[in-house]
Write an enzyme that holds these catalytic residues in place. Sequence first.
Site, PDB file in Angstrom:
ATOM      1  N   GLY B 483     -50.792  21.793  18.081  1.00  0.00           N
ATOM      2  CA  GLY B 483     -51.759  22.625  18.759  1.00  0.00           C
ATOM      3  C   GLY B 483     -51.808  24.116  18.071  1.00  0.00           C
ATOM      4  O   GLY B 483     -52.336  24.935  18.111  1.00  0.00           O
ATOM      5  N   GLY B 720     -46.291  32.046  21.657  1.00  0.00           N
ATOM      6  CA  GLY B 720     -46.741  31.018  22.601  1.00  0.00           C
ATOM      7  C   GLY B 720     -46.583  31.075  24.310  1.00  0.00           C
ATOM      8  O   GLY B 720     -47.574  30.770  24.410  1.00  0.00           O
ATOM      9  N   GLU B 721     -45.764  31.179  23.841  1.00  0.00           N
ATOM     10  CA  GLU B 721     -45.222  31.449  25.702  1.00  0.00           C
ATOM     11  C   GLU B 721     -45.252  33.026  26.459  1.00  0.00           C
ATOM     12  O   GLU B 721     -45.606  32.779  27.911  1.00  0.00           O
ATOM     13  CB  GLU B 721     -43.869  31.540  25.906  1.00  0.00           C
ATOM     14  CG  GLU B 721     -43.228  29.304  25.373  1.00  0.00           C
ATOM     15  CD  GLU B 721     -41.433  29.519  25.483  1.00  0.00           C
ATOM     16  OE1 GLU B 721     -41.786  28.084  26.925  1.00  0.00           O
ATOM     17  OE2 GLU B 721     -41.183  29.202  24.643  1.00  0.00           O
TER      18      GLU B 721
END
Lengths: 190, 1130
Positions: B483, B720-721
């Site tokens: 995703g 993302g993190e």
Amino acid sequence: MSALRRRTDAPATAAAATPLVTLVVNGRSVEAPASRPLARVLRDDLDLTATKVACGRGECGACTVLVDGRPTMSCVTAAGLVRGPVETLEALADEATDLREEFADAGAFQCGFCTPGQLVHATALARRADELVGGDDLPGAVRARMSGNICRCTGYQAITASVCAVLERRAAGATSGPSCGHADPEEAAS
Amino acid sequence: MSYVGSRVRPIDWEARTRGETRFAADLTSPQHLYAAVLRSPHPYAEIVALDVSRAERLPGVRAVITTADFPEGITYLHRGAPLSDRPPLAAGVVRHVGQEVAAVAADTPEEARAALRAIRVRYRVRPAPLTPRDALADGARRLHQRVTDEANVAFRLDATWGDVETGGRAGTTVVEGDYVYPSVSHVCMEPNTTLAAWDEASGTVELWTSTQAPWFIAKEVSHLLGIPHDAVICREVAVGGGFGSKSKASEHEVLAAALSRKAGLPVLLELSREEEFGSNKPRHRFETHLRTSADEHGTLRLFDADVLVDNGSYSHMGTSVMRVGMITLGSMYRPDGARFTSRLVDTATQPGGQFRGYGTPQVSLAVESQVDELALRLGLDPLEMRLRNLGPENETTLCGYDVTTSRLGDCLVAVREGLDWDARKTAVATGAAGGSSSRGLGVAAGMHGSGAYAYEFANRSDAAIDLFADGHVRVRHGSADAGTGQNTILAQIAADELGVDLADVEVLSMDSERTPFELGAWSSRGTHMTGSSVGQAARELGDQLRALAEDKLGGGPVTLRDGRAVAPTGEVDLGDLVGLSDAAEGDVLSHETSYVLEGTEMISTGKDRFNLSPTYAYAAHGALVDVDRRTGKVTVLDYVAAHDVGRAINPTAVEGQIAGGAAMGLGAALGEELVREGGRVVNPTYLHYAMPRSADLPSIRPVIVNAEDPAGPYGAKSVGEMSIVPPGAAVANAVRDAVGVRITELPITPDKVVTALAEQEGRRRHHGLWRRPGRWWVALLRALYPYGLHHVLHHWGTRLGRGVGPAGHRPPAPPEVLRPGNLDAVVAAVADGAQPIGGGTDALVERERQSRPAPVLVSTIGVPAMRRIRSEDGALLVGAAVSLAELEEALPPELAFVADAVRSIASPQIRNSATVGGNLAQEKRCWFFRNGFSCYKRNGVTSPCYAVTGDHRFQHAVIDGHRCQAVTPSDLGTVLQALDAEVVLQRGQTTRRLPLADLYDGPGELALADGEIVQHVVVPVPTSGRRGSFRKLALYQGDFATASATVTASVDDDGTWHDVRLVLGAMAPTPWRATATERALEGTTPTVAGVRRLLDRELDRHAHPLPGNGWKLDAVAGLVEHAVEDLLAQ
């Protein structure tokens, strides 16, 4: 693999004892055991797998379908309690083309698992665009109405913006309009 | 055009938005069995006997597996010896509630679940530590034999970085404190699902599994099954979210595979939501003790930390999660030194796993909170303080990171500008918000790598590109897009390198046989590692094509564009070059390559500083919050998240990662936490796990600070993190700014804020129990609970009683569901023992926990007479089968506050189905009861009420609680009492009318005779001059009330109040009228403060709170203040 019962073969084992009811799903008449959750009828019996099940308790909205035009949690709706024609994303996708395109442009889905439920719900809202647009806080109204559809990926930012944009375009009857993803925080607080 | 850097749609948007994308549970081929897993009910127990023979004999059951089906002593590899400790199925001992004990494959899901009940397990339950502190206490049971010299310490990491002596001397201003980041769940929307198909002839197993890293799944499954790595063949399938959880095995994949092998048929194992919350591996809980010092200029000089990390019962990635967390002390800022001791502590709870941010959010909460505290003490602006302490570019940090570019300063400036920081700071300081609400600003910064060299080969990524003769291109990579948009950016890269249209690029991922070596999408490696390898593969293939074209066209230079190779001498379609290559096979020319990263260091023993990553991402987040001092509710009004991502390959996808990660971080900041009782999760459902819904979040404004990092690829860093790291401290800092209290334990729920404010203001309540003999018996019982009563009732009392859920070894018969078209038929069915229901949304869920659910359900929704709303004699007659949505639409303006209440109930979808009668009659609210604990109400009088010693902060009674502490959840049942509503009940042909207040005789329990139903509700419509307000405190939009207040009064022209009603919800077993306050207000002209004084006196006189829910009295009094204000303003 004759031992396997799956999808169109047979409904649930013991369900045979319960009476069958007739549902209209995406314009087609189908029979289902009255006690069987609508989501299972759709997914397992009719292979309409756009409808997802993420909790099975009516708490997340992934299983949202329209029943008589109203967004409904199909996982906690027994087939025998369905009160009107059922529409799933498979049948709504064309009507929702503007929503789907806006979702794709805005980044309104990432993993896409909740997306069918979001789109089905948004489609119902878009049918009432005239009524919804014109209030003083459209993003707030959309967020309130979409709060039964959990998304873990997007933070709802792009979903809200997409739905607002489409509602405004539909209400204006035009093909483009202002985006409204960012509410004035001072307004939102009051 | 260049696709890299452009906002392109996800390449599969059409299929995903049509619902055509198949996730594992959507697959119809191959046909398969259904699996279910038997899990431990105990936190720690020896398995004395395990007998599956009865289950194996049941019709429909095809295979049952236990530890005996695996090689003796085998464990998951995970991080490797000596910490490989988890068997695929419990081997003699269970160490957490939810641990896998056995698994069944059967023809139907119902048969599989029923067969679990036929498995006989005899446990010998043993005490075991459930918290790190308990685990470190003398005499605590050792969960494993570890190599450290401390009991239950799985791993210890100590380090001293930099010049600690100088830092210690120079840091003249010191702050010290303890910070807790709780165990939170990933809550991927798709439950973990695996479809496994064993092939006996080849000895291989195919897996369609929701994973971020097929390679690691193959590694664990092959090891546990004793087959070669390449005998486990993952296939491409859509993955519904990962957030780190699916970057390693989720302990169900091998069970599906082993069941398939034993049954000789494909098997689908789909975890339930309760299993996801209650058994899977959440974020590691950190308890961080930190001491930070700075000099008089605001320069940070020293971090000194002592950290406990809750490992849970087995070691997964705890060692590296802890290491990455501790690195926070030596990465982003540049103090003289940092020193820490950290312990990974075994406890008998669900093990922690990998979660977006990987330890950094936990330690960042402490660091970024203390930077703010130091700024406060030094009289510095907290944002300015951070600007003074930025780490330099192109230098090595204390922790050994070789930083390339850093635009953290620009991120901070972006927050300052985006939030109008300076002006708002001034406004906040001058109290511009006013009233009971206080506003505050907070900022927090963060840093995260772009991939980590955590394993052998983690510095390598392989990729392949195929060019087909028709001109279309396929990217092949062995990672997975759960995703993140990874497949789309890889297509963008390939399209650019080969000069083809993006629409002509497809991507194949995950497939073990058809994609080259790649460890997967974890540790923020997707963009750097796979982006680099795909770019390299496409570039190298491009070189081949340019050479072929130069030969064909008779000269160069050749450029690739628009799907053609173009030279000064002519041009050719790329597809036409395929046939010209000796390397082509058929109509496809393929090129595979290996990208190997130089300059990073693999984690190894004997060292404590590593350059783990090629490039480091930075972010600064700023929050504007509103804190309701009356109720403790924190609302984020505005949120700016500025990120240094290098160059954004797809800005829309990057913004999505920023907003999504920030939202997830805000969830942990404000509501999310896995709450356990006796090691068992008590909130394993969306209903009880307070994660944000759309209306709970502000508009999150991502800002991409545009930059270019030389390490690339294409100038990009990870994203993302990073986005989940700052929110916790940003919100905590904003709350501190708003109301002057520092909350150090997430989530910042209203109880913590109200409690801290009460302490700040020196408020205490006295309930005078000594002069209330009516409460002495309950007080005595409660006092005895911690001294053995709970233990006795839990261990022995629960063995008696009705039980929880269905019994027997066969699937329970589904209920008969009736929907008659007339009232007489409903009444007749109920007289025959049918359970009356409305839309069934509560009843269908609740019956899963009932030991003897009603065999017949009869719904009222088919009865036209019960679906009407009529006006009669100044009242609304609302049929019991009217849906909540219909009720809301039909309410006149005089009842706007009732509509407010209706809109606060559950979700719009539920309100479309749920009925007025069903709402009034819904089951009691208690997360122990609703989630199947064998409690007093569920199981019987010999069982304990788990709320007495368990977490009762939000849901339980503070007034009149007896053996059960639950409350009536119905908001309608509360709000309508303020209108003196009545219900009309029918039994046979007899009807009777009852004040709504008399409908309840217990928490969610109705005073109905056998065979009696609620026919309709009589709601008096107020005459002019009567005003009303409903206020509710809930943990998220649609949650049940933590507390609610309804106030109505007839107000004369001169402001005098008459006929006051003050009804409190969720405070007592049934809706509670503050009658003394009502009487005292009669004929007066109230003020907010005056009502509060009266109500406080009454609440103090009646309340008997549990140790942790007395704050609800303050909160509900605050709600009443709001409501009174509303009335005064109407």
